[in-house]
Scaffold this motif. Structure first.
Motif, short mmCIF file in Angstrom:
data_model
loop_
_atom_site.label_atom_id
_atom_site.label_comp_id
_atom_site.label_asym_id
_atom_site.label_seq_id
_atom_site.Cartn_x
_atom_site.Cartn_y
_atom_site.Cartn_z
N VAL A 41 0.83 -1.20 0.00
CA VAL A 41 0.00 0.00 0.00
C VAL A 41 0.88 1.25 0.00
O VAL A 41 0.59 2.23 -0.70
CB VAL A 41 -0.96 0.01 1.21
N GLU A 42 1.96 1.22 0.78
CA GLU A 42 2.88 2.36 0.81
C GLU A 42 3.55 2.55 -0.55
O GLU A 42 3.77 3.68 -0.99
CB GLU A 42 3.94 2.15 1.90
N GLN A 43 3.86 1.45 -1.23
CA GLN A 43 4.47 1.55 -2.55
C GLN A 43 3.50 2.20 -3.54
O GLN A 43 3.91 3.02 -4.37
CB GLN A 43 4.88 0.16 -3.05
N VAL A 44 2.21 1.83 -3.45
CA VAL A 44 1.21 2.43 -4.33
C VAL A 44 1.10 3.92 -4.04
O VAL A 44 1.06 4.75 -4.95
CB VAL A 44 -0.16 1.75 -4.16
N SER A 45 1.06 4.29 -2.75
CA SER A 45 0.95 5.70 -2.37
C SER A 45 2.15 6.49 -2.87
O SER A 45 2.00 7.62 -3.36
CB SER A 45 0.84 5.82 -0.85
N LEU A 46 3.33 5.90 -2.76
CA LEU A 46 4.53 6.57 -3.25
C LEU A 46 4.46 6.77 -4.76
O LEU A 46 4.81 7.82 -5.28
CB LEU A 46 5.77 5.76 -2.88
N GLY A 47 3.98 5.74 -5.46
CA GLY A 47 3.86 5.83 -6.91
C GLY A 47 2.90 6.93 -7.32
O GLY A 47 3.18 7.71 -8.25
N VAL A 48 1.76 7.02 -6.64
CA VAL A 48 0.79 8.06 -6.94
C VAL A 48 1.38 9.44 -6.68
O VAL A 48 1.19 10.39 -7.46
CB VAL A 48 -0.50 7.86 -6.12
N GLU A 49 2.13 9.55 -5.58
CA GLU A 49 2.74 10.83 -5.23
C GLU A 49 3.74 11.26 -6.30
O GLU A 49 3.81 12.43 -6.68
CB GLU A 49 3.43 10.71 -3.87
N ARG A 50 4.50 10.31 -6.81
CA ARG A 50 5.47 10.62 -7.86
C ARG A 50 4.77 11.02 -9.15
O ARG A 50 5.20 11.93 -9.85
CB ARG A 50 6.39 9.41 -8.09
N VAL A 62 -8.54 11.63 -15.30
CA VAL A 62 -8.18 10.37 -14.65
C VAL A 62 -7.76 9.37 -15.72
O VAL A 62 -8.50 9.09 -16.66
CB VAL A 62 -9.35 9.80 -13.83
N ASN A 63 -6.54 8.86 -15.58
CA ASN A 63 -6.02 7.90 -16.56
C ASN A 63 -6.32 6.46 -16.15
O ASN A 63 -6.66 5.63 -16.98
CB ASN A 63 -4.50 8.09 -16.71
N GLN A 64 -6.21 6.19 -14.86
CA GLN A 64 -6.41 4.82 -14.39
C GLN A 64 -6.80 4.85 -12.92
O GLN A 64 -6.33 5.71 -12.16
CB GLN A 64 -5.11 4.02 -14.57
N THR A 65 -7.69 3.97 -12.53
CA THR A 65 -8.13 3.87 -11.14
C THR A 65 -7.67 2.55 -10.55
O THR A 65 -7.81 1.50 -11.18
CB THR A 65 -9.67 3.96 -11.04
N VAL A 66 -7.10 2.62 -9.36
CA VAL A 66 -6.61 1.41 -8.69
C VAL A 66 -7.48 1.14 -7.47
O VAL A 66 -7.73 2.04 -6.66
CB VAL A 66 -5.15 1.59 -8.24
N HIS A 67 -7.98 -0.09 -7.35
CA HIS A 67 -8.77 -0.49 -6.20
C HIS A 67 -7.90 -1.36 -5.28
O HIS A 67 -7.37 -2.38 -5.70
CB HIS A 67 -10.00 -1.29 -6.64
N ILE A 68 -7.74 -0.92 -4.05
CA ILE A 68 -6.96 -1.67 -3.07
C ILE A 68 -7.92 -2.39 -2.14
O ILE A 68 -8.80 -1.78 -1.54
CB ILE A 68 -6.04 -0.72 -2.27
N VAL A 69 -7.78 -3.69 -2.05
CA VAL A 69 -8.67 -4.49 -1.21
C VAL A 69 -7.91 -5.12 -0.06
O VAL A 69 -6.68 -5.25 -0.10
CB VAL A 69 -9.36 -5.61 -2.04
N GLU A 70 -8.62 -5.46 0.98
CA GLU A 70 -8.05 -6.17 2.11
C GLU A 70 -9.11 -7.11 2.65
O GLU A 70 -10.29 -6.99 2.34
CB GLU A 70 -7.59 -5.19 3.20
N VAL A 71 -8.68 -8.04 3.45
CA VAL A 71 -9.60 -9.03 4.01
C VAL A 71 -10.59 -8.35 4.96
O VAL A 71 -10.20 -7.51 5.77
CB VAL A 71 -8.83 -10.14 4.75
N ASP A 72 -11.86 -8.69 4.82
CA ASP A 72 -12.91 -8.17 5.72
C ASP A 72 -12.94 -9.05 6.96
O ASP A 72 -13.41 -10.19 6.94
CB ASP A 72 -14.26 -8.21 5.00
N GLU A 73 -12.40 -8.51 8.06
CA GLU A 73 -12.32 -9.30 9.29
C GLU A 73 -13.69 -9.68 9.80
O GLU A 73 -13.89 -10.75 10.38
CB GLU A 73 -11.55 -8.50 10.37
N ASP A 74 -14.70 -8.78 9.60
CA ASP A 74 -16.05 -9.09 10.09
C ASP A 74 -16.63 -10.32 9.40
O ASP A 74 -17.44 -11.04 9.98
CB ASP A 74 -16.97 -7.88 9.85
N PHE A 75 -16.23 -10.57 8.17
CA PHE A 75 -16.74 -11.71 7.41
C PHE A 75 -16.39 -13.04 8.09
O PHE A 75 -17.14 -14.01 8.02
CB PHE A 75 -16.19 -11.67 6.00
N PHE A 76 -15.25 -13.06 8.76
CA PHE A 76 -14.75 -14.30 9.34
C PHE A 76 -15.09 -14.43 10.82
O PHE A 76 -14.64 -15.37 11.48
CB PHE A 76 -13.24 -14.42 9.14
#
Length: 284
Positions: A117-126, A269-283
């Protein structure tokens, strides 16, 4: 970047796609390697070459007479001579007219120290840093009337025109120090007076210029104004703006570019990135 400059050494205007191919030839990129793609589907070598051209353009080593076409500059020739075997980002700010180091986001030496996630944020910032520089260069290259209209478009996009407000650009001559007026409601009972100055990106606006703007506001019996420029403000100019009873907001080039990106003015907007994570409530 070095191979791209070598391709441009003939002083002619070249298409970006031709520069990419020729630079790949100089680097010995194989036919198989040219088929490799990045997640977006673009060829990897072409993506890297386009980024190289973007950096060279931002640093003033190459100019872009028309969209998608590049030509080397004197600064680019010097860079090519000084660094014939390879050019890094840190080499670019040493060129006259280059992008100040503070506007370029440098990655850490080891990207593996960052989580994805930090790598994606850095890429967007650049990416945003590169777009911001490109925006300011294009705004500065256009006519004053274009810049003034872009400033009014930005203020309206930020919502200061209200639901039924309007933005009007004044005449280029005899404007009395006011370049635009934003009516914040349909009756014009609340107004923002705007001055938009398309100065050199590395220039500084001093206190006397802001004093003149405040005088223009008083002449229009205005109690609020915005001064927007592609340049920057001196500490004296900012201190003066903060000291006067009239509400004066100063927006320099760096902040203007950031606001344009945030409110979608002059960008798309050139491209949209969706970041997903595990839904703890689901489990649970």
């Amino acid at each position: 970047m070095a191979p791209a400059l070598q391709v441009l050494l003939d002083g002619e205007v070249h298409r970006a796609r031709d520069i990419c191919a020729s630079a790949a030839d100089l680097l010995g990129v194989s036919a198989e390697e040219r088929l490799e793609t990045i997640p977006s589907g673009q060829q990897r070598y072409r993506n890297r070459a386009n980024w190289a051209l973007s950096y060279l353009y931002r640093a003033g080593a190459a100019e872009r007479p028309v969209r998608g076409h590049y030509r080397i500059t004197d600064a680019g020739r010097k860079l090519c001579t000084d660094h014939p075997h390879g050019i890094k980002e840190k080499d670019l700010p040493s060129i006259d007219g280059a992008v100040p180091p503070s506007t370029v986001v440098d990655p850490p030496d080891d990207l593996t120290e960052l989580d994805p996630v930090e790598q994606v944020s850095l890429g967007v910032e650049r990416l945003h840093s590169a777009v911001a520089t490109d925006l300011l260069n294009r705004l500065h290259a256009n006519e004053p009337a274009f810049f003034e209209q872009a400033v009014l478009d930005l203020i309206m996009a930020m919502g200061y025109g209200g639901a039924e407000g309007t933005a009007t650009r004044t005449q280029l001559s005899n404007d009395g120090g006011i370049d635009g007026i934003v009516d914040q409601n349909a009756l014009g009972l609340s107004r923002i007076y705007v001055q938009a100055k398309r100065y050199a990106l590395d220039s500084t606006i001093d206190r006397p210029t802001i004093q003149a703007f405040v005088g223009a506001l008083h002449g229009n019996q205005a109690n609020q104004g915005v001064f927007i420029t592609t340049a920057r403000f001196s500490s004296g100019a900012r201190a003066y703006a903060d000291s006067v009873p009239t509400r004066v907001v100063l927006i320099d080039g760096k902040r203007m570019a950031s606001l344009m990106i945030r409110y979608g003015v002059g960008v798309q907007v050139n491209q949209t990135v969706h970041i997903v994570e595990v839904d703890e409530d689901f489990f649970e």
